[in-house]
Design an enzyme around this catalytic site. Structure first.
Site, PDB file in Angstrom:
ATOM      1  N   ASN A 135      -1.995  -9.540  -6.373  1.00  0.00           N
ATOM      2  CA  ASN A 135      -2.284  -8.487  -5.381  1.00  0.00           C
ATOM      3  C   ASN A 135      -1.200  -7.418  -5.274  1.00  0.00           C
ATOM      4  O   ASN A 135      -1.380  -6.432  -4.554  1.00  0.00           O
ATOM      5  CB  ASN A 135      -2.562  -9.105  -3.993  1.00  0.00           C
ATOM      6  CG  ASN A 135      -3.751 -10.044  -4.036  1.00  0.00           C
ATOM      7  OD1 ASN A 135      -4.818  -9.650  -4.499  1.00  0.00           O
ATOM      8  ND2 ASN A 135      -3.580 -11.279  -3.602  1.00  0.00           N
TER       9      ASN A 135
ATOM     10  N   ARG B 114      -2.660  -1.602   0.045  1.00  0.00           N
ATOM     11  CA  ARG B 114      -2.777  -2.933   0.655  1.00  0.00           C
ATOM     12  C   ARG B 114      -1.894  -3.013   1.901  1.00  0.00           C
ATOM     13  O   ARG B 114      -0.663  -2.921   1.801  1.00  0.00           O
ATOM     14  CB  ARG B 114      -2.302  -3.968  -0.351  1.00  0.00           C
ATOM     15  CG  ARG B 114      -2.249  -5.374   0.176  1.00  0.00           C
ATOM     16  CD  ARG B 114      -1.482  -6.286  -0.789  1.00  0.00           C
ATOM     17  NE  ARG B 114      -1.473  -7.643  -0.295  1.00  0.00           N
ATOM     18  CZ  ARG B 114      -0.655  -8.600  -0.747  1.00  0.00           C
ATOM     19  NH1 ARG B 114       0.211  -8.325  -1.706  1.00  0.00           N
ATOM     20  NH2 ARG B 114      -0.707  -9.803  -0.251  1.00  0.00           N
TER      21      ARG B 114
ATOM     22  N   TYR C 137       3.514  -3.626   3.807  1.00  0.00           N
ATOM     23  CA  TYR C 137       4.134  -3.477   2.484  1.00  0.00           C
ATOM     24  C   TYR C 137       4.592  -2.056   2.172  1.00  0.00           C
ATOM     25  O   TYR C 137       5.230  -1.835   1.146  1.00  0.00           O
ATOM     26  CB  TYR C 137       3.165  -3.966   1.403  1.00  0.00           C
ATOM     27  CG  TYR C 137       2.814  -5.435   1.545  1.00  0.00           C
ATOM     28  CD1 TYR C 137       3.787  -6.415   1.354  1.00  0.00           C
ATOM     29  CD2 TYR C 137       1.530  -5.839   1.886  1.00  0.00           C
ATOM     30  CE1 TYR C 137       3.481  -7.759   1.497  1.00  0.00           C
ATOM     31  CE2 TYR C 137       1.213  -7.180   2.032  1.00  0.00           C
ATOM     32  CZ  TYR C 137       2.193  -8.143   1.845  1.00  0.00           C
ATOM     33  OH  TYR C 137       1.896  -9.479   1.985  1.00  0.00           O
TER      34      TYR C 137
ATOM     35  N   ALA D  11       1.397 -14.615  -3.139  1.00  0.00           N
ATOM     36  CA  ALA D  11       0.894 -15.826  -2.479  1.00  0.00           C
ATOM     37  C   ALA D  11       1.216 -17.100  -3.250  1.00  0.00           C
ATOM     38  O   ALA D  11       1.279 -18.188  -2.651  1.00  0.00           O
ATOM     39  CB  ALA D  11      -0.613 -15.702  -2.270  1.00  0.00           C
TER      40      ALA D  11
ATOM     41  N   ASN E 222       8.651 -11.651  -7.531  1.00  0.00           N
ATOM     42  CA  ASN E 222       7.840 -11.611  -6.319  1.00  0.00           C
ATOM     43  C   ASN E 222       6.541 -12.318  -6.677  1.00  0.00           C
ATOM     44  O   ASN E 222       5.637 -11.726  -7.278  1.00  0.00           O
ATOM     45  CB  ASN E 222       7.565 -10.182  -5.852  1.00  0.00           C
ATOM     46  CG  ASN E 222       6.827 -10.166  -4.516  1.00  0.00           C
ATOM     47  OD1 ASN E 222       6.310 -11.196  -4.078  1.00  0.00           O
ATOM     48  ND2 ASN E 222       6.750  -9.000  -3.892  1.00  0.00           N
TER      49      ASN E 222
HETATM   50  C1  DQA Z   1       4.910 -11.136  -0.443  1.00  0.00           C
HETATM   51  C2  DQA Z   1       4.710 -12.094   0.732  1.00  0.00           C
HETATM   52  C3  DQA Z   1       3.653 -13.140   0.408  1.00  0.00           C
HETATM   53  O1  DQA Z   1       3.498 -14.025   1.512  1.00  0.00           O
HETATM   54  C4  DQA Z   1       2.325 -12.474   0.124  1.00  0.00           C
HETATM   55  O2  DQA Z   1       1.354 -13.432  -0.235  1.00  0.00           O
HETATM   56  C5  DQA Z   1       2.431 -11.399  -0.901  1.00  0.00           C
HETATM   57  C6  DQA Z   1       3.589 -10.506  -0.877  1.00  0.00           C
HETATM   58  C7  DQA Z   1       5.878  -9.989  -0.114  1.00  0.00           C
HETATM   59  O3  DQA Z   1       6.294  -9.305  -1.032  1.00  0.00           O
HETATM   60  O4  DQA Z   1       6.214  -9.762   1.066  1.00  0.00           O
HETATM   61  O5  DQA Z   1       1.514 -11.184  -1.680  1.00  0.00           O
HETATM   62  O6  DQA Z   1       5.463 -11.865  -1.527  1.00  0.00           O
END
Ligand code: DQA
Length: 152
Positions: A11, A18, A23, A82, A79
């Protein structure tokens, strides 16, 4: 010049549209440009990737382990999105390769839902960067440079 491999999980290709209140407004291409500048400033080459597939991330960590053993890789900034909160496979890949890895989150996961408070990555990460927005990527690159110089 050593390479920094930046891996983005599921994602994160949606950055910019998003949940911008969580974010931010920058796209993944903007983040890549920011990382390019930070790598230039710290004397690294950049390899920047994104995948929505757990197995592909596992294979990229294996590749990173081989590159680190060959002396061409400074480390990985991951990163995992999830998968951070679900993936024993990523835990095993990081542990099994012994690759130097910084866990990164754009948001402060500890200020969010309880299911985001547990990470399978943290126990096998060298460091964790969390809650600095997309600027965390540049901070993590600088942190890796400090580690390489032996000052962190
Ligand atoms: C994330 C935090 C995760 O919990 C979430 O599922 C993401 C993005 C972040 O960059 O803050 O997809 O890794």
């Amino acid at each position: 010049m050593k390479t920094v491999l930046i891996l983005n999980g599921p994602n994160l290709n949606l950055l910019g549209t998003r949940e911008p209140q969580v974010y931010g407004a920058q796209t993944l291409a903007d983040v890549q440009a920011l990382c390019d500048r930070a790598c230039d400033a710290n004397g690294f080459d950049l390899d920047f990737r994104q995948s929505n597939h757990e197995g592909e991330l596992v294979e990229w960590i294996h590749e990173a382990g081989r590159a680190q053993a060959a002396g061409t890789l400074a480390g990985v900034i991951l990163n995992a999105g999830a998968y951070t909160h679900t993936s024993v496979a990523l835990f095993d890949a990081i542990k099994g390769t012994g690759v130097t890895l910084i866990e990164l989150h754009i948001s402060n996961v500890f200020a969010r839902e309880a299911f985001r408070h547990h990470s399978y990555i943290s126990p096998v990460a060298k460091a964790v960067m969390c809650g600095f927005g997309v600027n965390g990527y540049a901070l993590a690159i600088a942190g890796l440079a400090a580690m390489q110089a032996g000052s962190a």
